[in-house]
Design an enzyme around this catalytic site. Sequence first.
Site, PDB file in Angstrom:
ATOM      1  N   ARG A  94       0.851  -1.196   0.000  1.00 22.31           N
ATOM      2  CA  ARG A  94       0.000   0.000   0.000  1.00 22.31           C
ATOM      3  C   ARG A  94       0.890   1.250   0.000  1.00 22.31           C
ATOM      4  O   ARG A  94       1.648   1.455   0.942  1.00 22.31           O
ATOM      5  CB  ARG A  94      -0.902  -0.004   1.228  1.00 22.31           C
ATOM      6  CG  ARG A  94      -1.873   1.177   1.329  1.00 22.31           C
ATOM      7  CD  ARG A  94      -2.647   1.106   2.651  1.00 22.31           C
ATOM      8  NE  ARG A  94      -3.307  -0.166   2.822  1.00 22.31           N
ATOM      9  CZ  ARG A  94      -3.805  -0.613   3.973  1.00 22.31           C
ATOM     10  NH1 ARG A  94      -3.676   0.110   5.081  1.00 22.31           N
ATOM     11  NH2 ARG A  94      -4.400  -1.796   4.048  1.00 22.31           N
ATOM     12  N   HIS A 139       1.631  -2.131   5.649  1.00 22.00           N
ATOM     13  CA  HIS A 139       1.466  -2.472   4.230  1.00 22.00           C
ATOM     14  C   HIS A 139       2.470  -1.734   3.353  1.00 22.00           C
ATOM     15  O   HIS A 139       2.902  -2.247   2.317  1.00 22.00           O
ATOM     16  CB  HIS A 139       0.048  -2.118   3.777  1.00 22.00           C
ATOM     17  CG  HIS A 139      -0.993  -3.090   4.205  1.00 22.00           C
ATOM     18  ND1 HIS A 139      -1.306  -4.229   3.498  1.00 22.00           N
ATOM     19  CD2 HIS A 139      -1.827  -3.079   5.279  1.00 22.00           C
ATOM     20  CE1 HIS A 139      -2.277  -4.883   4.101  1.00 22.00           C
ATOM     21  NE2 HIS A 139      -2.616  -4.206   5.202  1.00 22.00           N
ATOM     22  N   ASP A 146      -3.579  -8.466   3.298  1.00 23.12           N
ATOM     23  CA  ASP A 146      -4.935  -8.679   3.811  1.00 23.12           C
ATOM     24  C   ASP A 146      -5.589  -9.739   2.937  1.00 23.12           C
ATOM     25  O   ASP A 146      -5.633  -9.586   1.708  1.00 23.12           O
ATOM     26  CB  ASP A 146      -5.753  -7.390   3.742  1.00 23.12           C
ATOM     27  CG  ASP A 146      -5.239  -6.306   4.679  1.00 23.12           C
ATOM     28  OD1 ASP A 146      -4.502  -6.626   5.622  1.00 23.12           O
ATOM     29  OD2 ASP A 146      -5.592  -5.132   4.461  1.00 23.12           O
ATOM     30  N   GLU A 204      -7.408  -7.535  13.532  1.00 22.67           N
ATOM     31  CA  GLU A 204      -7.955  -7.743  12.181  1.00 22.67           C
ATOM     32  C   GLU A 204      -7.678  -9.174  11.733  1.00 22.67           C
ATOM     33  O   GLU A 204      -6.526  -9.545  11.490  1.00 22.67           O
ATOM     34  CB  GLU A 204      -7.328  -6.754  11.182  1.00 22.67           C
ATOM     35  CG  GLU A 204      -7.634  -5.300  11.501  1.00 22.67           C
ATOM     36  CD  GLU A 204      -6.904  -4.313  10.603  1.00 22.67           C
ATOM     37  OE1 GLU A 204      -7.224  -3.106  10.672  1.00 22.67           O
ATOM     38  OE2 GLU A 204      -6.007  -4.744   9.834  1.00 22.67           O
ATOM     39  N   HIS A 207      -5.396  -9.680   8.446  1.00 28.73           N
ATOM     40  CA  HIS A 207      -4.140  -8.942   8.321  1.00 28.73           C
ATOM     41  C   HIS A 207      -2.947  -9.759   8.810  1.00 28.73           C
ATOM     42  O   HIS A 207      -2.891 -10.147   9.974  1.00 28.73           O
ATOM     43  CB  HIS A 207      -4.279  -7.650   9.137  1.00 28.73           C
ATOM     44  CG  HIS A 207      -3.089  -6.753   9.138  1.00 28.73           C
ATOM     45  ND1 HIS A 207      -3.116  -5.478   8.605  1.00 28.73           N
ATOM     46  CD2 HIS A 207      -1.831  -6.910   9.644  1.00 28.73           C
ATOM     47  CE1 HIS A 207      -1.942  -4.895   8.783  1.00 28.73           C
ATOM     48  NE2 HIS A 207      -1.143  -5.746   9.411  1.00 28.73           N
TER      49      HIS A 207
END
Length: 225
Positions: A94, A139, A146, A204, A207
């Site tokens: 990301r 990320h 994810d 999460e 993740h």
Amino acid sequence: MKSLSYLLLFLVGFNSGLAQTKELLKGFTYIKAQIPDIKLDIRYAGSNNFIGKPVDAYHQPAGILTKIATEALATAQKDLMSQGFCLKIFDAYRPQTAVNHFIEWARNPGDTLTKSKFYPEIAKKDLFQLGYIASKSGHSRGSTVDLTILNANTGKELDMGSGYDFFGDISHHNTDKITKEQKANRSLLKRIMIKNGFRPYPEEWWHYTLRNEPYPETYFDFPVR
């Protein structure tokens, strides 16, 4: 003449593919190129995400990771495929630009378009304090992913008890708000990922970060394309 036209089209497409590959920094790779049978659903390249529109720096729905993380993911996929399952990726590398977009969105209290789906029980102003939005993301270091699990025959996602990027306790690994089947599905994903060198993030279920990530202190910002 028609044959020549087809040849030219092929060469253009081939060269475009090379150009795309060359844009990646050394040490990174496209997940799909290395794991052809994995499924991609890169949410931030579209509108099915908590912002409700494509996120900055996601120009294509491509999945990118460091090569070492991709190799580990490939072994996880192989393990699951042998059991009739398949991995599905929601997000991988990301760019920092995308993280900045999240921050900008979180600071706009009037934009609550996706509240009912992604954070129905949390005030948007509290997303920073509760840790759902941060100024940096693992990320961006390139070795965090994810993901979820699909039935390889039907293509249907296993029921994990909450949707991807749902902000709430039900997304935590230790939640008591899910069924035994949902917990078993999460445990399957967790077991496979830990076995293959990834560590989970407690808040999460989707993740995971490679334990021996190659760039633990570096946050990259090249676009996803």
